[in-house]
Design an enzyme around this catalytic site. Structure first.
Site, short mmCIF file in Angstrom:
data_model
loop_
_atom_site.label_atom_id
_atom_site.label_comp_id
_atom_site.label_asym_id
_atom_site.label_seq_id
_atom_site.Cartn_x
_atom_site.Cartn_y
_atom_site.Cartn_z
N ASP A 117 1.22 -1.14 0.12
CA ASP A 117 0.25 -0.36 -0.17
C ASP A 117 0.54 1.18 -0.11
O ASP A 117 1.61 1.69 1.06
CB ASP A 117 -0.84 0.52 1.33
CG ASP A 117 -1.40 1.03 1.24
OD1 ASP A 117 -1.70 2.34 0.47
OD2 ASP A 117 -2.34 1.20 2.64
N LYS A 177 2.72 11.46 -3.89
CA LYS A 177 1.15 10.91 -4.55
C LYS A 177 0.42 11.41 -4.86
O LYS A 177 -0.32 11.79 -5.49
CB LYS A 177 1.05 9.95 -3.29
CG LYS A 177 -0.51 8.82 -4.60
CD LYS A 177 -0.15 7.87 -2.79
CE LYS A 177 -1.94 6.63 -3.43
NZ LYS A 177 -2.30 5.65 -2.27
N GLU A 198 -7.45 0.48 -5.03
CA GLU A 198 -7.48 0.18 -2.61
C GLU A 198 -8.44 -0.29 -1.86
O GLU A 198 -8.64 -0.92 -1.28
CB GLU A 198 -6.77 1.63 -2.26
CG GLU A 198 -5.37 2.29 -2.30
CD GLU A 198 -5.19 3.49 -2.15
OE1 GLU A 198 -5.97 4.42 -1.45
OE2 GLU A 198 -3.81 4.04 -2.71
N ASP A 237 -12.67 5.31 2.43
CA ASP A 237 -11.37 5.22 2.77
C ASP A 237 -11.10 6.83 3.43
O ASP A 237 -10.77 7.21 1.79
CB ASP A 237 -10.14 4.40 1.92
CG ASP A 237 -9.08 4.49 1.88
OD1 ASP A 237 -8.55 4.82 2.60
OD2 ASP A 237 -8.46 3.43 0.68
#
Ligand code: AMP
Length: 510
Positions: free
Chosen positions: A8, A72, A173, A195
């Protein structure tokens, strides 16, 4: 084949897991420092030495411009992207444009792509795993936010390859989290995966039936996460300090970094306690001596008031995801909470309010995604023979189409289409005696191509010269399981054909 990790690669923290072949169970591999998650932070010193994780995070106070975090949010984006322009103002390090116009960072005068920065985090995880397992790590399944576009996915893959990993697959994810939570379903279920991590918010609605996991819809906000909450607390602390001392910390990166650290730990503490105190000694120096910040009581209510707008921003993506999937809250059977921010009570309350169910957290929310990626790695490589072969049907994150007259965007494959997918559309020539057509491929949701991402183009030449509209060209889009797009253009009367496999532009191509 060597070990294949599940990784992850998070905005704030990264986590890795591996399936134990004897049990078929995924387990988190701690890093060398014994931590189960590794801050996605990379520090560079003037001699070229690179540090990763908590070590890099610690040097941030002294070297804010040489400590890179949160890349990211930049990966696979153009420098001109409004999101990048907005982010730049908030970051203590330098964000620049590379020669091709992509967002990059500059440290010690050297320009680096976000993928290069991420590769240091991935290499660190790979080496930690090897030291621990005593075996070489060959590859990884890496997770990405559900609505990363093709370029962002490709750049993430490039980061893995740069770190010496074979990237067997990129998976979404939320899909990984769902795999980790439970996937031997005996009855059909609709599952919402909520999430909220450090930098992104994703809501995905999944349908599970007969060991097939189908992503019905994905929605979210690439710019909503714990970092935003922290920034609001930093701003409040800055104002309190200004009021207490008359000194404005704007333009003092060292002090701002310490405020950010303190804001983050205050936020975490307030997930458990109703109130806490903040004491930061020697926050600023003046000719009269050092200045300290002291707040005897900072309450959970104050935190919730400060972030009220961010909490409200969780609503629209939930509603949109339900609408895209054609579901209402009554159709949802369970809600899985993922990401460190779902430990915050007010976030859990919102998830329940918008999705109609209290969230379950059968797996640690910081680790679920890595565990699911490890299970997927096991499926892809076929390591554990008794592993159920869950078929992952994924969806396209953004619509794919071509440019038509007047710069309009004509969609061939709409977002949320299950992939692999194929679609053909017939177009006609737009002017007299036209002997070739240029097919420009874009991805996005804007009605005109200007607002969308350019992926590439191909030309079909040698068309019969005739009046406008009388020559037809069939454009065929095929998107494979890895998200790579194959485009064919054919003129049925003559059988002339042009083909291209479109990979998104990389950092080295404009
Ligand atoms: P992730 O990207 O899933 O690692 O989530 C990281 C985010 O979760 C960061 O913004 C953390 O500050 C936040 N976080 C981690 N633990 C907690 C907690 N106990 N309470 C509130 N936020 C937390």
């Amino acid at each position: 084949m060597g070990i294949v990790l599940g990784i992850d690669l998070g905005t704030t923290n990264s986590c890795m897991a591996v399936v134990d072949p004897s049990t078929g169970q995924a387990r988190v591999l701690p890093n060398r420092e014994g931590e189960r998650t590794t801050p996605s932070v990379v520090g560079f010193d003037a001699s070229g030495k690179v540090t990763v994780g908590s070590t890099a995070h610690r040097q941030a106070v002294l070297h804010p411009r040489e400590t890179i975090f949160g890349v990211k949010r930049l990966i696979g984006r153009r420098f001109s992207d409004p999101a990048v322009q907005k982010l730049m103002k908030l970051l203590p390090y330098e964000v620049v444009s590379d020669p091709a116009g992509n967002a990059a960072v500059r440290v010690h005068g050297q320009v680096m792509s976000p993928a290069e920065v991420s590769s240091h985090v991935l290499r660190c995880l790979k080496e930690s795993a090897e030291a621990q397992l005593g075996q070489p790590v060959e590859g990884a399944v890496i997770t990405v936010p559900a609505y990363f576009d093709e370029v962002q996915r490709q750049e993430t893959k490039a980061a893995g390859q740069r770190a010496g990993l074979t990237v067997h697959r990129l998976i979404n994810e939320p899909t990984a989290a769902m795999l980790a939570s439970r996937f031997d379903e005996s009855r059909p279920e609709n599952i919402a995966v909520f999430d909220l991590g450090g930098g992104t918010f994703d809501i995905s609605l999944l349908h599970v039936e007969d060991e097939v996991v189908q992503v019905l819809s994905t929605c979210g906000d690439n710019f909503l996460g714990g970092d935003n909450f922290d920034e609001l607390v930093v701003e409040a602390l800055r104002r309190i300090f200004l009021k207490q001392t008359g000194v404005d910390l704007t333009g003092n990166p060292e002090a701002l970094w310490r405020l950010k650290d303190s804001a983050e730990s205050t936020k975490r503490t307030l997930s458990e306690l109703d109130q806490t105190s903040i004491d930061l000694a020697y926050l600023a120096a003046t000719p009269q001596g050092p200045l300290h910040l002291s707040i005897p009581s900072f309450s959970r209510t104050l935190l919730e008031n400060l972030v009220a707008r961010e909490l409200e921003r969780l609503r629209a993506p939930c509603e949109q995801a339900l609408q895209d999937a054609g579901l209402t809250v009554k159709d949802i059977h369970r809600v899985i909470l993922v990401g460190g921010m779902t430990r915050m009570p007010a976030v859990r309350t919102r998830a329940e309010q918008y999705l109609g169910h209290p969230g379950e957290r059968s797996v640690n929310p910081d680790e679920a995604v890595a565990m699911g990626a490890a299970l997927e790695a096991d499926i892809v490589t076929g390591t554990s023979p008794e592993m159920p072969k869950v078929l992952l049907l994924d969806v396209l994150s953004r619509s794919l189409g071509i440019r038509t007259e007047g710069g309009r965007f004509s969609v061939l494959i709409p977002r949320n289409t299950t992939i692999p997918a194929r679609e053909t559309k017939v177009f006609a020539t737009t002017f007299d005696q036209q002997t070739h057509v240029d097919i420009e491929v874009y991805q996005g949701e804007a009605p005109t191509v200007d607002g969308n991402r350019y992926l590439g183009e191909l030309q079909l030449a040698g068309l019969p010269a005739a009046a406008a509209g009388s020559v037809r060209v069939a454009v065929d889009f095929t998107i494979d399981a890895d998200g790579i797009l194959h485009v064919t253009a054919r003129e049925p009367a003559t059988g002339r054909k042009a083909e291209a496999t479109l990979r998104p532009p990389t950092a080295s191509s404009p």
